[in-house]
Enzyme design. Sequence first.
Site, PDB file in Angstrom:
ATOM      1  N   GLN A  93       0.810  -1.216   0.000  1.00 10.99           N
ATOM      2  CA  GLN A  93       0.000   0.000   0.000  1.00 10.99           C
ATOM      3  C   GLN A  93       0.843   1.267   0.000  1.00 10.99           C
ATOM      4  O   GLN A  93       0.301   2.371   0.023  1.00 10.99           O
ATOM      5  CB  GLN A  93      -0.939  -0.007   1.209  1.00 10.99           C
ATOM      6  CG  GLN A  93      -1.970  -1.115   1.164  1.00 10.99           C
ATOM      7  CD  GLN A  93      -2.843  -1.168   2.410  1.00 10.99           C
ATOM      8  OE1 GLN A  93      -2.674  -0.402   3.353  1.00 10.99           O
ATOM      9  NE2 GLN A  93      -3.795  -2.090   2.420  1.00 10.99           N
ATOM     10  N   HIS A 158      -1.155   0.301   5.530  1.00 10.67           N
ATOM     11  CA  HIS A 158      -1.747   1.346   6.365  1.00 10.67           C
ATOM     12  C   HIS A 158      -0.814   2.537   6.581  1.00 10.67           C
ATOM     13  O   HIS A 158      -0.358   2.814   7.675  1.00 10.67           O
ATOM     14  CB  HIS A 158      -2.185   0.761   7.707  1.00 10.67           C
ATOM     15  CG  HIS A 158      -3.282  -0.257   7.581  1.00 10.67           C
ATOM     16  ND1 HIS A 158      -3.928  -0.780   8.687  1.00 10.67           N
ATOM     17  CD2 HIS A 158      -3.836  -0.847   6.502  1.00 10.67           C
ATOM     18  CE1 HIS A 158      -4.833  -1.660   8.272  1.00 10.67           C
ATOM     19  NE2 HIS A 158      -4.795  -1.710   6.957  1.00 10.67           N
ATOM     20  N   GLU A 252     -15.372   4.497   9.068  1.00 10.94           N
ATOM     21  CA  GLU A 252     -15.843   5.561   9.947  1.00 10.94           C
ATOM     22  C   GLU A 252     -15.636   6.943   9.351  1.00 10.94           C
ATOM     23  O   GLU A 252     -14.653   7.190   8.657  1.00 10.94           O
ATOM     24  CB  GLU A 252     -15.086   5.526  11.288  1.00 10.94           C
ATOM     25  CG  GLU A 252     -15.273   4.266  12.095  1.00 10.94           C
ATOM     26  CD  GLU A 252     -14.524   4.307  13.419  1.00 10.94           C
ATOM     27  OE1 GLU A 252     -14.561   3.291  14.135  1.00 10.94           O
ATOM     28  OE2 GLU A 252     -13.908   5.358  13.745  1.00 10.94           O
ATOM     29  N   TYR A 262     -10.228   7.986  19.277  1.00 12.96           N
ATOM     30  CA  TYR A 262     -11.331   7.463  18.469  1.00 12.96           C
ATOM     31  C   TYR A 262     -11.453   5.937  18.520  1.00 12.96           C
ATOM     32  O   TYR A 262     -12.192   5.361  17.741  1.00 12.96           O
ATOM     33  CB  TYR A 262     -11.223   8.021  17.046  1.00 12.96           C
ATOM     34  CG  TYR A 262     -11.517   9.498  17.062  1.00 12.96           C
ATOM     35  CD1 TYR A 262     -12.825   9.960  16.998  1.00 12.96           C
ATOM     36  CD2 TYR A 262     -10.499  10.430  17.262  1.00 12.96           C
ATOM     37  CE1 TYR A 262     -13.106  11.323  17.091  1.00 12.96           C
ATOM     38  CE2 TYR A 262     -10.774  11.785  17.362  1.00 12.96           C
ATOM     39  CZ  TYR A 262     -12.079  12.221  17.266  1.00 12.96           C
ATOM     40  OH  TYR A 262     -12.374  13.565  17.387  1.00 12.96           O
ATOM     41  N   TYR A 273     -10.367  -9.682   9.019  1.00 13.31           N
ATOM     42  CA  TYR A 273     -10.646 -10.254   7.701  1.00 13.31           C
ATOM     43  C   TYR A 273     -10.894 -11.756   7.750  1.00 13.31           C
ATOM     44  O   TYR A 273     -11.531 -12.312   6.859  1.00 13.31           O
ATOM     45  CB  TYR A 273      -9.503  -9.925   6.745  1.00 13.31           C
ATOM     46  CG  TYR A 273      -9.324  -8.438   6.545  1.00 13.31           C
ATOM     47  CD1 TYR A 273     -10.298  -7.680   5.910  1.00 13.31           C
ATOM     48  CD2 TYR A 273      -8.196  -7.784   7.036  1.00 13.31           C
ATOM     49  CE1 TYR A 273     -10.156  -6.304   5.744  1.00 13.31           C
ATOM     50  CE2 TYR A 273      -8.039  -6.411   6.874  1.00 13.31           C
ATOM     51  CZ  TYR A 273      -9.014  -5.678   6.227  1.00 13.31           C
ATOM     52  OH  TYR A 273      -8.876  -4.332   6.081  1.00 13.31           O
TER      53      TYR A 273
END
Length: 382
Positions: A93, A158, A252, A262, A273
Amino acid sequence: MQSVKPILSAVLLALGVTAISTTAVHAKAIETQRHNIELEVVTEGLEYPWGMDFLPDGSVLITEKTGAVVHYHFDKNEKHTLSGVPEVVYAGQGGLLDIVVDPNFAENQWVYLSYAEADPAGGDGQSTAVTRARLDGHKLVDQELIFRVAPKFNSRFHFGSRLVFSPEGHLFITTGDRYHHMDDAQTLDNHDGKIVRIWPDGSVPEDNPFVDQAGAMPEIWSYGHRNVQGAAIHPLTGKLWAAEHGPKGGDEINIAEAANNYGWPVATFGIDYDDSIISDKTYVEGTVLPHYYWVPSIAISNMIFYTGDAFPEWKNDLFVAALRGSQVARLDLDGDRVMHEETLLQDDTKARLRDIAQGPDGFIYLLSDDKNGALLRIKPAE
């Protein structure tokens, strides 16, 4: 809502498979609850585009995850690849990610890039970094590294990486929990799973919430995030809204306030997953519930508040692009309250929508995440 499959078969079905003309392709009208719209391809041939921002002259800068910045000129239908882009780690990623133009670009020519950076000490880790450089023609010059996520891990997941300026001139940078280190999102001794707030030169604002707390990273604004890949400033309140990937469920929208936690990973609406339980709690005391969430996940990417004049019935609505289902979620707002959600552009074309932006013409622009990615435009139907 009218199905868009007949429309997109002409413009999106072949993305990544066969070529589409680089001139704009007009489509049939798509009926939505507020406006009839058209979706067209502006240009294609973009290799996994990730982020975009518009320059004062109306042209647009687009990052390609593989490590290039493309400067597209609408009036000439020309693309130029910039030189002077910092070296990135393109794996998983990671890669070249977001781009934002300085609010005072006309005076200073600064643009800001977020990307996966290799460990400068020679280790095998990488993390998100942000560099600014001046745009000189089709070159980036005078590079300055202004922020580096610490520590560096050997993880390809991420990176977060969305960039947005506050009305006061602060630069917000979103990060991710790096997937294998998700518990770090709950501690303040690292930047992972956080939103950070700095000045454009990399210095730390004196009123950051943890600037005087021993052991805390002074750049941190909020924490307990999983992987924030969307960020936008509310046009009426000036507050930062953030779009966060959940795992399997639990995407979210959060209103990111200073010092707030949060919840990730101690509280979540999603599961892992492999269907295992990450947490059996959706709320833990001391954390903030999401302002809005999706179960199942739609794999949200970036988002915008629409403020233009081309779609007057969408004024101040929140538009959230998604990687699943080739869709954009329109959230009808009353102040901060989400009153209704409308799904736009949902179809079977497999076009992942990586970024969304409002152009200076008031139209809405999208990037499709593909080896042969495209810049798309939503405009009023003629």
